[in-house]
Design a protein around this motif. Sequence first.
Motif, short mmCIF file in Angstrom:
data_model
loop_
_atom_site.label_atom_id
_atom_site.label_comp_id
_atom_site.label_asym_id
_atom_site.label_seq_id
_atom_site.Cartn_x
_atom_site.Cartn_y
_atom_site.Cartn_z
N ASP A 55 -0.07 9.72 6.46
CA ASP A 55 -0.58 8.60 5.68
C ASP A 55 -0.29 7.26 6.35
N ALA A 74 -2.16 4.84 -3.18
CA ALA A 74 -3.05 5.77 -2.49
C ALA A 74 -2.51 7.19 -2.61
N THR A 120 -4.52 10.74 2.12
CA THR A 120 -5.64 9.79 2.18
C THR A 120 -6.06 9.60 3.63
N TYR A 173 -7.81 0.15 0.16
CA TYR A 173 -6.46 -0.28 -0.19
C TYR A 173 -6.03 -1.48 0.65
N PHE A 187 -8.11 4.35 4.41
CA PHE A 187 -7.30 3.34 3.74
C PHE A 187 -8.01 1.98 3.62
N ASP A 219 1.20 7.50 -3.76
CA ASP A 219 1.20 7.61 -5.23
C ASP A 219 1.94 8.87 -5.68
N VAL A 271 0.89 -1.15 0.00
CA VAL A 271 0.00 0.00 0.00
C VAL A 271 0.93 1.20 0.00
#
Length: 410
Positions: free
Chosen positions: A238, A208, A212, A218, A215, A180, A177
């Motif tokens: 995150d 992600a 975010t 994901y 989660f 991005d 995970v």
Amino acid sequence: MWKRGKAVLLATCTASAALLSASAVAAEAKLSDGVVKIGVLTDMSSIYSTLGGRGAVQAVKMAADDFMKENPDIKVEVVYADHQSKADIAASKAREWFDRDNVDMVTDLTNSSVAFAVIDLARQRNKIAIATGPASSEITNSKCTPVSVQYVYDTYALGRTTAREMMRQGGKTWYFVAADYAFGKALVGDASNAIKSEGGSVLGTAWAPMHTSDFSTYLMQAQSSGAKVIGLANAGGDFVNAMKAAQQFGLTRTGGPQMVGLLVFLADVHAIGLQAAQGLEFSTAFYWDRDEETRKWSKRFFESAKRMPEQTDAGDYSSTLHYLRAVKAAGTDETGVVMKKMRELPINDFFAKNGRIREDGLMVHDMYLVEAKKPSESKYPWDYYTVKAVIPGEKAFRPLAESACALVKK
């Protein structure tokens, strides 16, 4: 006769004073504007403010103050700004500092996108950029420059050391995970290479966006893959949000997939608590409670920050002091000469022993494999880690033989 001798003595003293004054002016003239000016460009209000922010500013100011106490004839000025984790804002501020305010060195930078933008400007303006927060290994690999340094860690060292340890414990299949953007992609890439080289496999990656808050989707993708290890290739807020969601889904319980953080900070463990973090293994460049020397500096930091330092805080202090000592040794703040001295001088302080800055700009030093303690094992505030292993720098970081940096002699 006495009067004549006194006049000669007075004239001699006056001439000597004039020469000393001229020498002082000449020495000062080697510093642009008579001052070494450092800019701390950090995240003070966004997702990475806990690993940069005011702590970064404090650490750099501590280094500058300590240096000026040792060298009262060299003036150091520290300025700072919030880049909000946005590359365009960071580039705009760096351009202003370089072009208008005569900043000699910019540091911290916090995330990889910011680092690439600012380092490129530093190259164009012939200024020095020291990245202490950004992790992408491309900073000193394909995108290395003669004016930039990556000081604390990189995705190669973080991904490789943690992945290899999990592989030794039987974690052969992975699902990531990941953040991005440049940092997450580099971290997944470096960790994946290490996993595959050890005979493991990567089953997939859920990308992600930054910031975010939920989660769940994901993590469900990761869980349904059947992977033995879920690697969190993100950081700061995150990472905290992902770990809290993993706890809610029961993924942190014994018998489920192993949750692994590839870039974990002390503030992250503090935020999620040892109850949720216990057993989490990861690599770090620094831990405040490692030895007497780290404790002594960390307690100084705590007096103002009211928290124990991150690895990036320690790196901010160490790198700033190393830079200033290079300026002193060079007798100038001219970029090329100072960079040469920074590479020549060894780094031996509470942060790193026998550290060195290679020709690609990477500061190579030992890394540490740590495990988050159980709540019952923590004996005092901020007593969060057990150091399980020391990974020598030459084994943690990318070998020069594998480097794509144009500055490396093949």
